[in-house]
Design an enzyme around this catalytic site. Structure first.
Site, PDB file in Angstrom:
ATOM      1  N   LYS A 229       3.024  -1.018  12.302  1.00 26.85           N
ATOM      2  CA  LYS A 229       3.885  -0.047  12.996  1.00 26.85           C
ATOM      3  C   LYS A 229       4.094   1.204  12.148  1.00 26.85           C
ATOM      4  O   LYS A 229       3.963   2.327  12.630  1.00 26.85           O
ATOM      5  CB  LYS A 229       5.261  -0.664  13.288  1.00 26.85           C
ATOM      6  CG  LYS A 229       5.344  -1.529  14.507  1.00 26.85           C
ATOM      7  CD  LYS A 229       6.793  -1.956  14.720  1.00 26.85           C
ATOM      8  CE  LYS A 229       6.905  -2.987  15.826  1.00 26.85           C
ATOM      9  NZ  LYS A 229       8.304  -3.420  16.032  1.00 26.85           N
TER      10      LYS A 229
ATOM     11  N   HIS B  20       0.837  -1.208   0.000  1.00 28.95           N
ATOM     12  CA  HIS B  20       0.000   0.000   0.000  1.00 28.95           C
ATOM     13  C   HIS B  20       0.870   1.255   0.000  1.00 28.95           C
ATOM     14  O   HIS B  20       0.425   2.325  -0.397  1.00 28.95           O
ATOM     15  CB  HIS B  20      -0.958   0.003   1.194  1.00 28.95           C
ATOM     16  CG  HIS B  20      -0.319   0.359   2.496  1.00 28.95           C
ATOM     17  ND1 HIS B  20       0.478  -0.521   3.190  1.00 28.95           N
ATOM     18  CD2 HIS B  20      -0.359   1.494   3.230  1.00 28.95           C
ATOM     19  CE1 HIS B  20       0.907   0.059   4.300  1.00 28.95           C
ATOM     20  NE2 HIS B  20       0.406   1.275   4.351  1.00 28.95           N
TER      21      HIS B  20
ATOM     22  N   SER C 202      15.035   4.794  10.911  1.00 29.63           N
ATOM     23  CA  SER C 202      15.433   4.191   9.631  1.00 29.63           C
ATOM     24  C   SER C 202      14.855   4.998   8.466  1.00 29.63           C
ATOM     25  O   SER C 202      15.508   5.168   7.429  1.00 29.63           O
ATOM     26  CB  SER C 202      14.939   2.749   9.543  1.00 29.63           C
ATOM     27  OG  SER C 202      15.743   1.901  10.315  1.00 29.63           O
TER      28      SER C 202
ATOM     29  N   LYS D  86       9.960  -8.140   6.020  1.00 33.02           N
ATOM     30  CA  LYS D  86      10.879  -8.757   6.977  1.00 33.02           C
ATOM     31  C   LYS D  86      11.714  -9.795   6.251  1.00 33.02           C
ATOM     32  O   LYS D  86      11.266 -10.389   5.267  1.00 33.02           O
ATOM     33  CB  LYS D  86      10.098  -9.439   8.113  1.00 33.02           C
ATOM     34  CG  LYS D  86      10.880  -9.532   9.403  1.00 33.02           C
ATOM     35  CD  LYS D  86      10.996  -8.163  10.055  1.00 33.02           C
ATOM     36  CE  LYS D  86      11.691  -8.235  11.401  1.00 33.02           C
ATOM     37  NZ  LYS D  86      11.757  -6.915  12.059  1.00 33.02           N
TER      38      LYS D  86
ATOM     39  N   LYS E  77       9.592  -2.148   4.021  1.00 35.72           N
ATOM     40  CA  LYS E  77      10.662  -1.888   4.997  1.00 35.72           C
ATOM     41  C   LYS E  77      10.622  -2.916   6.115  1.00 35.72           C
ATOM     42  O   LYS E  77       9.558  -3.227   6.648  1.00 35.72           O
ATOM     43  CB  LYS E  77      10.475  -0.486   5.600  1.00 35.72           C
ATOM     44  CG  LYS E  77      11.633  -0.042   6.481  1.00 35.72           C
ATOM     45  CD  LYS E  77      12.725   0.526   5.613  1.00 35.72           C
ATOM     46  CE  LYS E  77      13.960   0.922   6.406  1.00 35.72           C
ATOM     47  NZ  LYS E  77      14.724  -0.247   6.875  1.00 35.72           N
TER      48      LYS E  77
END
Length: 475
Positions: free
Chosen positions: A99, A70, A367, A111, A75
């Protein structure tokens, strides 16, 4: 036995995410099929590749999961652990999606995982594995500044991210934005100052903001503010150590610290930096001077305190010990430290739980700042630092002239200093965590939701729905 439990009756963290998502979905008016789309992982890449280790060729199992597109890029960190499996990586990728949405970081969740034990493999062989893994990601278009941006996670750090960047650059030479293919790099290779302590600092900012809310503090019988609050922290790794340090500096009292081998306790407070030095010198936090040893780590969680911060393992607060937890506030610095059954027990007791899905988002926030720095090719503060110092100097001169009083040299240094990169990074993180907290709290009140965790999931899902609608994906 519930389908969400394993044979020992302990909840898997990975099933907990789905359970919490379903709780939040009851507060959202949207077609069920669209909610299922948000829950589903968009892409799962499972790979096996050979690497020569010593005289043998070992086949390495590894993963990269992109949960949501989306927002792009995706990340998420890369976990190096012998316990890595596909379900784990998929669920952690989903957690990253939620998150990022909560703290307004414009990434989809991802991930990675490499099934190795980094403690038993030499640095040379870890480098071989990391570079080969990166080349596999490049070949399948699973890495790139606008596609998917890895980061450190359990078992990895700046060293591994540096190897990933170097491998990407060698295979994508001429890519002007190559630095942004990975975050968590050393500062000398485009990393950002403040990244190492970001998650722990985010935990501090989130809990501090809660402690500033009179209504919430009075509901659990506590005074407003952090000063004098008694805190127990489980886990003295990167997150726990930095969180403990910031709480200590803010005037809170760290009465207990717990690690795998046991815990130490001092009602009057522990000096975190001295405990950490003792840990480095002896290999254990036990037998710290002027502190009492507690052999069973779990017992330390049950001590009288105002705030409990589990910053290490999953499922440390469960149905068998939740009723004995005496903390008024539990801040989830680790992923999934409270099982769903324990959640319900603590909620009935009136304990405020600050959920992991929000509280440990400091790492991905910083990050994001590193990624932006790499894309802009400019260090934070470079453009405005000297200008700010010059403006402050002119303002100071006017003040001295009007007041007819000289300001001391030490005071001048404080007033004249322009913002450094770490100042700007921490300022951005602080603002992000404060805004995220109040958005969750506002949804909790407006939707009459009983706890922060469900409110946080509602916030995340609504933001993802909004993004999909703007893309025209949802009818």
């Amino acid at each position: 036995m519930s389908k969400n439990q394993n044979q020992t009756g302990v909840y898997s963290f990975f099933n907990c995410i789905e359970k919490n998502f379903d709780k939040a979905a009851r507060f959202i008016s949207i077609e069920k099929g669209l909610l299922e789309q948000i829950k589903a992982c968009n892409a799962v890449y499972r790979m096996h590749f050979p690497v020569k280790i010593g005289k043998e060729i070992k086949v390495i199992e590894a993963y990269r999961v992109q949960h949501s597109h989306h927002k792009l890029p995706c990340k998420g960190g890369i976990r190096y652990s012998i316990k890595v499996n596909q379900d784990e990586v998929m669920t952690l990728a989903a957690l990253m999606t939620y998150k990022c949405a909560i703290v307004d970081v414009p990434f989809g969740g991802a991930k990675g995982g490499i099934k190795v034990d980094p403690q038993t493999i030499s640095a040379e062989n870890i480098e071989k594995i990391t570079r080969r893994y990166t080349s596999e990601l490049i070949n399948k278009n699973f890495i790139g500044p606008g596609i998917d941006v890895p980061a450190p996670d359990y078992g990895s750090g700046e060293r591994e991210m540096s190897w990933i960047f170097d491998t990407f650059l060698s295979l994508r030479s001429g890519d002007v934005d190559a630095l942004a293919c990975v975050t968590g790099k050393p500062v000398s290779q485009g990393g950002v100052r403040g990244r190492k302590e970001a998650t722990g600092l985010g935990v501090f900012y989130g809990i501090r903001e809660l402690c500033h809310v009179k209504e919430d503090m009075y509901s659990v019988g506590l005074d407003v503010g952090l000063v004098g609050k008694k805190i127990i922290i489980q886990g003295l790794g990167n997150v726990g150590y930095h969180a403990a340090t910031f709480f200590h500096e803010a005037g809170a009292i760290i009465i207990a610290l717990a690690e795998r081998e046991g815990a130490i306790y001092n009602e009057k407070g522990l000096n975190v930096s001295q405990v950490f030095l003792h840990l480095k010198n002896t290999g254990s936090i036990l037998n710290f001077p002027e502190a009492k040893n507690i052999e069973n780590t779990e017992k330390a969680l049950e001590l009288e305190c105002d705030i409990l911060i589990p910053a290490a393992l999953e499922n440390v607060i469960h149905k068998n010990n939740a009723s004995r937890i005496k903390a008024k506030i539990v801040g989830e610095a680790a992923n999934g430290p409270i099982t769903p059954e324990a959640d319900e027990i603590l909620e009935k007791k009136g304990v405020i739980i600050v959920p992991d899905i929000y509280l440990n988002a400091g790492g991905v926030t910083v990050s994001y700042f590193e990624w932006l720095k790499n894309l802009s090719h400019v260090r934070y503060g470079r453009m405005e630092k000297k200008f700010s110092e010059n403006m402050n100097a002119e303002l100071l001169q006017v003040i001295e002239t009007v007041c007819k009083k000289r300001i001391s040299t030490e005071e001048k240094k404080i007033i004249l200093r322009g913002a450094r990169e770490i100042d700007l990074v921490r300022s951005g993180l602080e603002d992000t965590m404060i805004n995220g907290f109040h958005k969750i709290r506002d949804i909790k009140k407006s939707s009459k939701i009983e706890n922060m965790r469900t409110a946080a999931f509602v916030l995340a899902i609504n933001k993802i729905i909004d993004s999909y609608e703007k893309l025209g994906i949802f009818p």
